[in-house]
Design a protein around this motif. Sequence first.
Motif, short mmCIF file in Angstrom:
data_model
loop_
_atom_site.label_atom_id
_atom_site.label_comp_id
_atom_site.label_asym_id
_atom_site.label_seq_id
_atom_site.Cartn_x
_atom_site.Cartn_y
_atom_site.Cartn_z
N GLU A 6 0.83 -1.20 0.00
CA GLU A 6 0.00 0.00 0.00
C GLU A 6 0.86 1.25 0.00
O GLU A 6 2.00 1.24 0.50
CB GLU A 6 -0.92 0.05 1.23
N SER A 7 0.31 2.32 -0.53
CA SER A 7 0.95 3.63 -0.50
C SER A 7 -0.12 4.71 -0.54
O SER A 7 -1.29 4.41 -0.83
CB SER A 7 1.92 3.79 -1.67
N GLY A 9 -0.93 6.95 2.05
CA GLY A 9 -1.44 7.44 3.32
C GLY A 9 -0.75 8.73 3.73
O GLY A 9 0.23 9.17 3.10
N LEU A 20 -5.32 6.22 -1.93
CA LEU A 20 -4.48 5.08 -1.59
C LEU A 20 -4.31 4.18 -2.80
O LEU A 20 -5.22 4.06 -3.62
CB LEU A 20 -5.10 4.29 -0.44
N CYS A 22 -2.70 0.18 -3.97
CA CYS A 22 -2.22 -1.13 -3.53
C CYS A 22 -1.69 -1.86 -4.75
O CYS A 22 -2.46 -2.23 -5.64
CB CYS A 22 -3.36 -1.91 -2.89
N TRP A 36 -10.37 -3.04 0.70
CA TRP A 36 -9.69 -2.19 1.69
C TRP A 36 -10.39 -2.39 3.03
O TRP A 36 -11.62 -2.38 3.12
CB TRP A 36 -9.74 -0.73 1.29
N ARG A 38 -9.78 -1.22 7.38
CA ARG A 38 -9.06 -0.26 8.22
C ARG A 38 -9.17 -0.69 9.68
O ARG A 38 -10.10 -1.38 10.07
CB ARG A 38 -9.60 1.15 8.02
N VAL A 92 -5.24 2.75 10.30
CA VAL A 92 -4.32 2.10 9.37
C VAL A 92 -5.18 1.39 8.33
O VAL A 92 -6.08 0.62 8.68
CB VAL A 92 -3.39 1.10 10.07
N TYR A 94 -5.60 -1.21 5.19
CA TYR A 94 -4.98 -2.41 4.65
C TYR A 94 -5.65 -2.82 3.35
O TYR A 94 -6.88 -2.78 3.22
CB TYR A 94 -5.11 -3.57 5.64
N GLN A 115 0.87 -4.49 4.26
CA GLN A 115 1.41 -4.14 5.58
C GLN A 115 0.67 -2.97 6.20
O GLN A 115 0.84 -2.69 7.39
CB GLN A 115 2.91 -3.81 5.46
N THR A 117 -1.13 1.21 5.59
CA THR A 117 -0.66 2.59 5.46
C THR A 117 -1.51 3.47 6.37
O THR A 117 -2.73 3.32 6.43
CB THR A 117 -0.72 3.07 4.00
N GLN A 118 -0.86 4.37 7.10
CA GLN A 118 -1.54 5.20 8.09
C GLN A 118 -2.26 6.37 7.41
O GLN A 118 -1.65 7.10 6.62
CB GLN A 118 -0.56 5.73 9.12
#
Length: 123
Positions: A6-7, A9, A20, A22, A36, A38, A92, A94, A115, A117-118
């Motif tokens: 993931e990216s 955040g 976001l 993935c 997704w 969370r 977070v 996912y 993993q 992303t916040q």
Amino acid sequence: QVQLVESGGGLVQAGGSLRLACAASGRTLSNYAMAWFRQAPGKEREFVAAINWSARQYYTDSVKGRFTISRDNAKITVYLQMNSLKPEDTAVYYCAASPSVLLPTEPTKYNYWGQGTQVTVSS
């Protein structure tokens, strides 16, 4: 072995937007349902949105009209566009993949996970 990364955040003010992404690798997931989830501190992981191979979508009620899930099968990437963000969206996030032909909302139906992303939304 499947990997989901993931990216996108970050920290945003209430009312703002984030997108976001993935990215999947390791095998073809074009016929998998992608979702997704969370998880906020002290809370259980909750379903947010899912999309199947034919782009059929399903959302939890709290994000309907604000979030949009999409997928690019050529790039094996799933996106979550989040608009009108609220402080209660802080968590977070996912990405997950399931071999189900349906759009499951239970985390146990998903075989692969990223993993996380916040996402933090300030008031």
